[in-house]
Design a protein around this motif. Structure first.
Motif, PDB file in Angstrom:
ATOM      1  N   SER A  67      53.315   9.127 105.466  1.00  0.00           N
ATOM      2  CA  SER A  67      52.972   8.140 106.477  1.00  0.00           C
ATOM      3  C   SER A  67      53.314   6.763 105.930  1.00  0.00           C
ATOM      4  CB  SER A  67      51.479   8.222 106.817  1.00  0.00           C
ATOM      5  OG  SER A  67      51.111   7.173 107.690  1.00  0.00           O
ATOM      6  N   GLY A  68      54.318   6.125 106.521  1.00  0.00           N
ATOM      7  CA  GLY A  68      54.755   4.820 106.048  1.00  0.00           C
ATOM      8  C   GLY A  68      56.175   4.525 106.480  1.00  0.00           C
TER       9      GLY A  68
ATOM     10  N   GLU B 152      60.376  21.283 104.807  1.00  0.00           N
ATOM     11  CA  GLU B 152      59.885  20.458 105.902  1.00  0.00           C
ATOM     12  C   GLU B 152      59.562  19.060 105.416  1.00  0.00           C
ATOM     13  OE1 GLU B 152      56.592  20.291 109.536  1.00  0.00           O
ATOM     14  OE2 GLU B 152      56.653  22.034 108.209  1.00  0.00           O
ATOM     15  N   PHE B 153      59.919  18.066 106.228  1.00  0.00           N
ATOM     16  CA  PHE B 153      59.502  16.689 106.004  1.00  0.00           C
ATOM     17  C   PHE B 153      58.757  16.249 107.257  1.00  0.00           C
ATOM     18  CE2 PHE B 153      59.529  12.160 105.568  1.00  0.00           C
ATOM     19  CZ  PHE B 153      59.477  11.942 104.187  1.00  0.00           C
TER      20      PHE B 153
ATOM     21  N   THR C  35      59.652  16.927 111.232  1.00  0.00           N
ATOM     22  CA  THR C  35      58.559  16.667 112.164  1.00  0.00           C
ATOM     23  C   THR C  35      58.263  15.177 112.164  1.00  0.00           C
ATOM     24  OG1 THR C  35      57.584  18.834 111.700  1.00  0.00           O
ATOM     25  CG2 THR C  35      56.169  17.199 112.746  1.00  0.00           C
ATOM     26  N   ILE C  36      58.239  14.576 113.341  1.00  0.00           N
ATOM     27  CA  ILE C  36      57.969  13.137 113.448  1.00  0.00           C
ATOM     28  C   ILE C  36      56.824  12.919 114.434  1.00  0.00           C
ATOM     29  CG2 ILE C  36      58.907  10.853 113.951  1.00  0.00           C
ATOM     30  CD1 ILE C  36      61.679  11.917 113.413  1.00  0.00           C
TER      31      ILE C  36
ATOM     32  N   LEU D  12      63.639  20.529 114.976  1.00  0.00           N
ATOM     33  CA  LEU D  12      63.194  19.156 115.197  1.00  0.00           C
ATOM     34  C   LEU D  12      61.925  19.184 116.038  1.00  0.00           C
ATOM     35  CD1 LEU D  12      63.686  16.073 115.021  1.00  0.00           C
ATOM     36  CD2 LEU D  12      65.053  16.284 117.114  1.00  0.00           C
ATOM     37  N   LYS D  13      60.851  18.625 115.482  1.00  0.00           N
ATOM     38  CA  LYS D  13      59.547  18.634 116.160  1.00  0.00           C
ATOM     39  C   LYS D  13      59.113  17.188 116.387  1.00  0.00           C
ATOM     40  CE  LYS D  13      56.719  21.713 114.231  1.00  0.00           C
ATOM     41  NZ  LYS D  13      56.017  22.462 113.130  1.00  0.00           N
ATOM     42  N   LEU D  14      58.846  16.830 117.645  1.00  0.00           N
ATOM     43  CA  LEU D  14      58.498  15.461 118.002  1.00  0.00           C
ATOM     44  C   LEU D  14      57.169  15.422 118.732  1.00  0.00           C
ATOM     45  CD1 LEU D  14      61.945  14.266 119.445  1.00  0.00           C
ATOM     46  CD2 LEU D  14      61.132  14.046 117.089  1.00  0.00           C
TER      47      LEU D  14
END
Length: 398
Positions: A80-81, A97-98, A119-120, A137-139
């Motif tokens: 987180s940043g 995974e990031f 993942t965002i 891609l996970k949003l």
């Protein structure tokens, strides 16, 4: 295997220490003043992260793989940043995974980043350039703020509406023209929130695999997705308009779990009929539920707790939910919430993960109240009650 004490030069020489437990593959970095939740280490807003300090550490269980030039650990990172040095770092080594929580508008070029699942979580404006190395891609967050400027090979996609806010009567996917060739899409929604409008899936005309989780509407739109092979339905309180399974010419698999009873019986009959004439992969329609179950059990935020704690927490939550829904005054809402939190504090072994579940339950309670109480007030009540002196719980804030 024993724990391993790591000294990491994340923001300066030997700036952080971390205890790596055997078998653990993840590492979580939070930014003070920006991040919410629990993280392994914390940095300051102005810090630049030396991501390469993570290149030469190996989980004790995987020492035999130490030939990898940029390390084996971590395999999963939550950050987180706003430092974007992780992008170049991921060009040199692979991650399973990031998970990223950016805290401002960002444009990121991930064409050469070796990240299998990206993942965002964001409500900021995020512009993405991705290539063929991102497989999933996970949003989530404010999906309207995402722009996929470049996507050379469309990955599997997941869109999460569980924390979304909209003035509209339903959730819809924005148009993602660079993703129109997607063949695999998952939609996450809560059971008791606004429905997801399935017509917004029609931009993906090549879809082969669809998974729908939570409240949905306009299921009849699925009949226009002519290439569907696999259909997954979980926690669906309303199956109105669901096409007949025979309408899907290439159907190979159907999984439907925790779905509304009337529509579920119809779906089950259709599946039985299809199985007589066509060989499918493992398929099942099970756990048909009535309306009461969806109102209560599907919002069970305590399902991972010990049996005794789960029953007590769920009972307290149900009482609180009814009081919040029926409240005529703000004071009644606060009283119900304080009573609920106080009962949770009296349970044994309530630690940070359990408080995270309670926090999510309270977010749902906020949605159920018709009174003008803003989210900050709710959270103030939560922390004030949670952090009152108690000998039975860990009182550290989220």
């Amino acid at each position: 295997m024993k724990e391993e004490k790591l000294t990491l030069s994340l923001t300066g020489k030997d700036s952080h220490e971390f205890i790596l437990e055997p078998g653990r593959g993840d590492f979580n970095i939070g930014t003070k003043g920006l991040s919410k939740g629990e993280y392994d280490v914390w940095i300051e807003k102005e810090d630049t992260i030396n991501w390469d300090t993570l290149n030469y550490h190996y989980n004790p269980l995987f020492k035999e793989q130490a030939k990898r030039p940029y390390g084996f650990w971590p395999r999963w990172v939550k950050y987180s940043g706003n430092d974007t040095g992780w992008i170049d770092w991921c060009k040199k080594r692979s991650l399973e995974e990031f998970e990223w929580f950016p805290q401002k508008d960002m444009t990121v070029h991930l064409e050469d980043a070796n990240i299998s699942t990206l993942t965002i979580h964001s409500n900021y404006r995020i512009i993405l350039f991705i290539k063929d190395k991102v497989n999933y891609l996970k949003l989530d967050g404010n999906l309207e703020n995402y722009q996929i400027a470049k996507c050379e090979q469309v990955p599997a996609l997941s869109f999460n509406f569980q924390k979304s806010k909209t003035k509209q009567k339903s959730y819809r996917l924005p148009d993602f023209p660079t993703l129109h060739l997607a063949i695999d899409v998952t939609i996450w929604n809560d059971v008791n929130q606004k429905p997801f409008d399935c017509t917004s899936l029609l931009q993906f005309s090549n879809l082969e695999n669809i998974a729908l989780i939570g409240n949905v509407e306009n299921l009849d739109a699925l009949q226009n997705l002519k290439n569907l092979k696999k259909i997954g339905l979980w926690n669906i309180p309303n199956l109105s308009g669901m096409p007949n399974l025979n309408d899907f010419k290439y159907l190979t698999k159907v999984i439907a779990v925790n779905i509304e009873e009337k529509g579920g019986k119809k779906l089950r009959r259709e599946l039985i009929k299809i199985k007589k004439t066509k060989k499918l992969e493992y398929s099942s329609v099970c756990k048909l539920r009535n309306r009461t179950w969806f109102e209560i059990q599907a919002s069970n935020y305590f399902s991972e707790w010990s049996n005794q704690n789960e029953k007590k927490a769920l009972a307290a939550y149900q009482v609180c939910l009814q009081k919040v829904k029926n409240a005529k005054e703000v004071a009644e809402v606060k009283s119900a919430m304080v009573e609920f939190i106080t009962q949770i504090k009296q349970l044994r072994n309530i630690e940070t993960p359990e408080w995270d579940d309670v926090y999510l339950a309270l977010c749902n309670l906020m949605e159920k109240s018709s009174l003008p109480v803003n989210s900050k007030t709710w959270l103030d009540w939560f922390y004030e009650t949670k952090d009152e002196e108690s000998n039975s719980v860990n009182l550290s804030k989220r």
